[in-house]
Design a protein around this motif. Sequence first.
Motif, PDB file in Angstrom:
ATOM      1  N   GLU A 197       0.816  -1.220   0.000  1.00  0.00           N
ATOM      2  CA  GLU A 197       0.000   0.000   0.000  1.00  0.00           C
ATOM      3  C   GLU A 197       0.856   1.280   0.000  1.00  0.00           C
ATOM      4  O   GLU A 197       1.694   1.455   0.901  1.00  0.00           O
ATOM      5  CB  GLU A 197      -0.842  -0.037   1.276  1.00  0.00           C
ATOM      6  N   GLY A 198       0.645   2.135  -0.970  1.00  0.00           N
ATOM      7  CA  GLY A 198       1.306   3.452  -0.986  1.00  0.00           C
ATOM      8  C   GLY A 198       2.819   3.401  -1.202  1.00  0.00           C
ATOM      9  O   GLY A 198       3.496   4.430  -1.082  1.00  0.00           O
ATOM     10  N   SER A 199       3.351   2.243  -1.555  1.00  0.00           N
ATOM     11  CA  SER A 199       4.816   2.107  -1.615  1.00  0.00           C
ATOM     12  C   SER A 199       5.431   2.838  -2.810  1.00  0.00           C
ATOM     13  O   SER A 199       6.649   3.019  -2.850  1.00  0.00           O
ATOM     14  CB  SER A 199       5.208   0.626  -1.651  1.00  0.00           C
ATOM     15  N   HIS A 200       4.601   3.289  -3.758  1.00  0.00           N
ATOM     16  CA  HIS A 200       5.160   4.066  -4.888  1.00  0.00           C
ATOM     17  C   HIS A 200       5.664   5.423  -4.417  1.00  0.00           C
ATOM     18  O   HIS A 200       6.335   6.114  -5.161  1.00  0.00           O
ATOM     19  CB  HIS A 200       4.119   4.229  -6.008  1.00  0.00           C
ATOM     20  N   ARG A 201       5.327   5.771  -3.177  1.00  0.00           N
ATOM     21  CA  ARG A 201       5.819   7.050  -2.654  1.00  0.00           C
ATOM     22  C   ARG A 201       6.995   6.874  -1.694  1.00  0.00           C
ATOM     23  O   ARG A 201       7.462   7.849  -1.103  1.00  0.00           O
ATOM     24  CB  ARG A 201       4.669   7.799  -1.963  1.00  0.00           C
ATOM     25  N   GLU A 202       7.458   5.651  -1.502  1.00  0.00           N
ATOM     26  CA  GLU A 202       8.576   5.383  -0.580  1.00  0.00           C
ATOM     27  C   GLU A 202       9.925   5.538  -1.280  1.00  0.00           C
ATOM     28  O   GLU A 202      10.078   5.088  -2.414  1.00  0.00           O
ATOM     29  CB  GLU A 202       8.522   3.940  -0.063  1.00  0.00           C
ATOM     30  N   ALA A 203      10.904   6.093  -0.574  1.00  0.00           N
ATOM     31  CA  ALA A 203      12.271   6.122  -1.105  1.00  0.00           C
ATOM     32  C   ALA A 203      12.828   4.702  -1.049  1.00  0.00           C
ATOM     33  O   ALA A 203      12.590   3.966  -0.077  1.00  0.00           O
ATOM     34  CB  ALA A 203      13.122   7.052  -0.248  1.00  0.00           C
ATOM     35  N   ALA A 204      13.584   4.327  -2.087  1.00  0.00           N
ATOM     36  CA  ALA A 204      14.110   2.955  -2.180  1.00  0.00           C
ATOM     37  C   ALA A 204      14.943   2.600  -0.942  1.00  0.00           C
ATOM     38  O   ALA A 204      14.931   1.442  -0.493  1.00  0.00           O
ATOM     39  CB  ALA A 204      14.937   2.815  -3.447  1.00  0.00           C
ATOM     40  N   GLU A 205      15.647   3.584  -0.367  1.00  0.00           N
ATOM     41  CA  GLU A 205      16.540   3.290   0.789  1.00  0.00           C
ATOM     42  C   GLU A 205      15.752   2.765   1.990  1.00  0.00           C
ATOM     43  O   GLU A 205      16.301   2.086   2.856  1.00  0.00           O
ATOM     44  CB  GLU A 205      17.305   4.535   1.265  1.00  0.00           C
ATOM     45  N   ARG A 206      14.476   3.101   2.063  1.00  0.00           N
ATOM     46  CA  ARG A 206      13.682   2.654   3.210  1.00  0.00           C
ATOM     47  C   ARG A 206      13.535   1.120   3.243  1.00  0.00           C
ATOM     48  O   ARG A 206      13.156   0.553   4.258  1.00  0.00           O
ATOM     49  CB  ARG A 206      12.308   3.317   3.180  1.00  0.00           C
ATOM     50  N   PHE A 207      13.845   0.477   2.118  1.00  0.00           N
ATOM     51  CA  PHE A 207      13.710  -0.985   2.083  1.00  0.00           C
ATOM     52  C   PHE A 207      15.022  -1.691   2.404  1.00  0.00           C
ATOM     53  O   PHE A 207      15.085  -2.913   2.347  1.00  0.00           O
ATOM     54  CB  PHE A 207      13.184  -1.426   0.706  1.00  0.00           C
ATOM     55  N   GLU A 208      16.052  -0.901   2.764  1.00  0.00           N
ATOM     56  CA  GLU A 208      17.375  -1.511   2.968  1.00  0.00           C
ATOM     57  C   GLU A 208      17.333  -2.656   3.978  1.00  0.00           C
ATOM     58  O   GLU A 208      17.954  -3.691   3.801  1.00  0.00           O
ATOM     59  CB  GLU A 208      18.412  -0.459   3.403  1.00  0.00           C
ATOM     60  N   ARG A 209      16.588  -2.451   5.064  1.00  0.00           N
ATOM     61  CA  ARG A 209      16.534  -3.479   6.106  1.00  0.00           C
ATOM     62  C   ARG A 209      15.962  -4.790   5.545  1.00  0.00           C
ATOM     63  O   ARG A 209      16.458  -5.879   5.827  1.00  0.00           O
ATOM     64  CB  ARG A 209      15.675  -2.970   7.272  1.00  0.00           C
ATOM     65  N   ALA A 210      14.947  -4.664   4.714  1.00  0.00           N
ATOM     66  CA  ALA A 210      14.352  -5.874   4.118  1.00  0.00           C
ATOM     67  C   ALA A 210      15.329  -6.522   3.137  1.00  0.00           C
ATOM     68  O   ALA A 210      15.429  -7.755   3.061  1.00  0.00           O
ATOM     69  CB  ALA A 210      13.053  -5.516   3.407  1.00  0.00           C
ATOM     70  N   ARG A 211      16.077  -5.700   2.413  1.00  0.00           N
ATOM     71  CA  ARG A 211      17.031  -6.245   1.437  1.00  0.00           C
ATOM     72  C   ARG A 211      18.097  -7.109   2.097  1.00  0.00           C
ATOM     73  O   ARG A 211      18.580  -8.072   1.513  1.00  0.00           O
ATOM     74  CB  ARG A 211      17.742  -5.112   0.688  1.00  0.00           C
ATOM     75  N   LEU A 212      18.466  -6.738   3.324  1.00  0.00           N
ATOM     76  CA  LEU A 212      19.540  -7.463   4.009  1.00  0.00           C
ATOM     77  C   LEU A 212      19.188  -8.937   4.179  1.00  0.00           C
ATOM     78  O   LEU A 212      20.066  -9.798   4.172  1.00  0.00           O
ATOM     79  CB  LEU A 212      19.818  -6.830   5.376  1.00  0.00           C
ATOM     80  N   GLY A 213      17.876  -9.224   4.336  1.00  0.00           N
ATOM     81  CA  GLY A 213      17.479 -10.620   4.554  1.00  0.00           C
ATOM     82  C   GLY A 213      17.063 -11.317   3.268  1.00  0.00           C
ATOM     83  O   GLY A 213      16.525 -12.424   3.307  1.00  0.00           O
ATOM     84  N   SER A 214      17.279 -10.677   2.113  1.00  0.00           N
ATOM     85  CA  SER A 214      16.804 -11.258   0.856  1.00  0.00           C
ATOM     86  C   SER A 214      17.578 -12.524   0.499  1.00  0.00           C
ATOM     87  O   SER A 214      18.783 -12.616   0.743  1.00  0.00           O
ATOM     88  CB  SER A 214      16.965 -10.226  -0.269  1.00  0.00           C
ATOM     89  N   ASP A 215      16.893 -13.466  -0.121  1.00  0.00           N
ATOM     90  CA  ASP A 215      17.583 -14.686  -0.584  1.00  0.00           C
ATOM     91  C   ASP A 215      18.299 -14.446  -1.912  1.00  0.00           C
ATOM     92  O   ASP A 215      18.870 -15.362  -2.479  1.00  0.00           O
ATOM     93  CB  ASP A 215      16.590 -15.854  -0.698  1.00  0.00           C
ATOM     94  N   ARG A 216      18.225 -13.234  -2.430  1.00  0.00           N
ATOM     95  CA  ARG A 216      18.935 -12.887  -3.681  1.00  0.00           C
ATOM     96  C   ARG A 216      19.846 -11.697  -3.398  1.00  0.00           C
ATOM     97  O   ARG A 216      19.787 -10.671  -4.085  1.00  0.00           O
ATOM     98  CB  ARG A 216      17.924 -12.457  -4.745  1.00  0.00           C
ATOM     99  N   ALA A 217      20.671 -11.846  -2.356  1.00  0.00           N
ATOM    100  CA  ALA A 217      21.453 -10.705  -1.869  1.00  0.00           C
ATOM    101  C   ALA A 217      22.325 -10.091  -2.964  1.00  0.00           C
ATOM    102  O   ALA A 217      22.552  -8.892  -2.971  1.00  0.00           O
ATOM    103  CB  ALA A 217      22.299 -11.148  -0.684  1.00  0.00           C
TER     104      ALA A 217
END
Length: 287
Positions: free
Chosen positions: A188-208
């Motif tokens: 929801e509403g994520s088209h307005r989020e800066a990409a950096e805000r997802f950094e924490r989620a990226r750290l746990g990605s299985d495609r690091a």
Amino acid sequence: MSRQAVTSNGVPIPFTPELFAPLADSTPLAGDLLALRRRFRQDGVVLLRGFLDRRKVLDLRGAYLSRFPDGLFAAGSTPEEGIFSGRVPDGLPAHGVRGHPAHAFVRERLFASFADQPVLRRLAEALLGGPVDRLPRAILRHFHAGTLMASRAHTDHAYMTRGSERVLTMWIPVGDCPMEAGGLVYLEGSHREAAERFERARLGSDRAGDPRPISHDLRATAQAVGRRWLWHDYEAGDLTVHSPHLVHASLDTVTDAMRVSVDLRFILRGEKADTRWMKEWAGDDGA
Ligand SMILES: O=C(O)CCC(=O)C(=O)O
């Protein structure tokens, strides 16, 4: 799959009001294109129920699935029903690569005439505000139970960085697609989020090593930005249109019926297209 917990790529996500909410139905705006465009800009997505002729969508499903050997289907079921036998026939190439039915199907006239329906073009034009072209790279996805494979959280922009952002995606379930069949969910509403805000989620990605997907873990993705996943039980004939900046993902297919869908992308005419999207899709084209 109980709706106390759903999974994506095998990772459970509690089906709670903190993490999930229904996707708004924009069907009542379909006759008021200005209002529909406003909703699209505001939400980054519109859901149009019954926008396409259900029979035509089911015919496409039947036409695609009938290209597979009978062993893919449960005894006594038809290709259009697409009930998985539980066993992929021996020798079937990987999804979408040359020799797999999806590779040939997206190159067939039948597929092009579905993708080029004037009603889809007119919708894209209304939402992008001018004449459009359909990008040739149209993806056909096909998931079945037992693999725990689904689309990771991502934006389409991450895969189209070399061209204009004045593009949109139509996602068309080719068959009924409730959440359990592997429904698409939108953050929801994520088209307005800066990409950096997802950094924490990226750290746990299985495609690091791959900067394009955010994560296979939808709970971590939602919690990184405190937003909810918007879901819908799609029926054949429904479609969504989404912005290239809206984060989305899909749930695991756990139904007997296989999940087939098509992604179509349109660009405002005259804008520079990412050249990777100017040729037909193949499962191994790396784009
Ligand atoms: O169908 C899916 O699982 C993913 C579709 C998608 O990522 C898209 O439409 O951009």
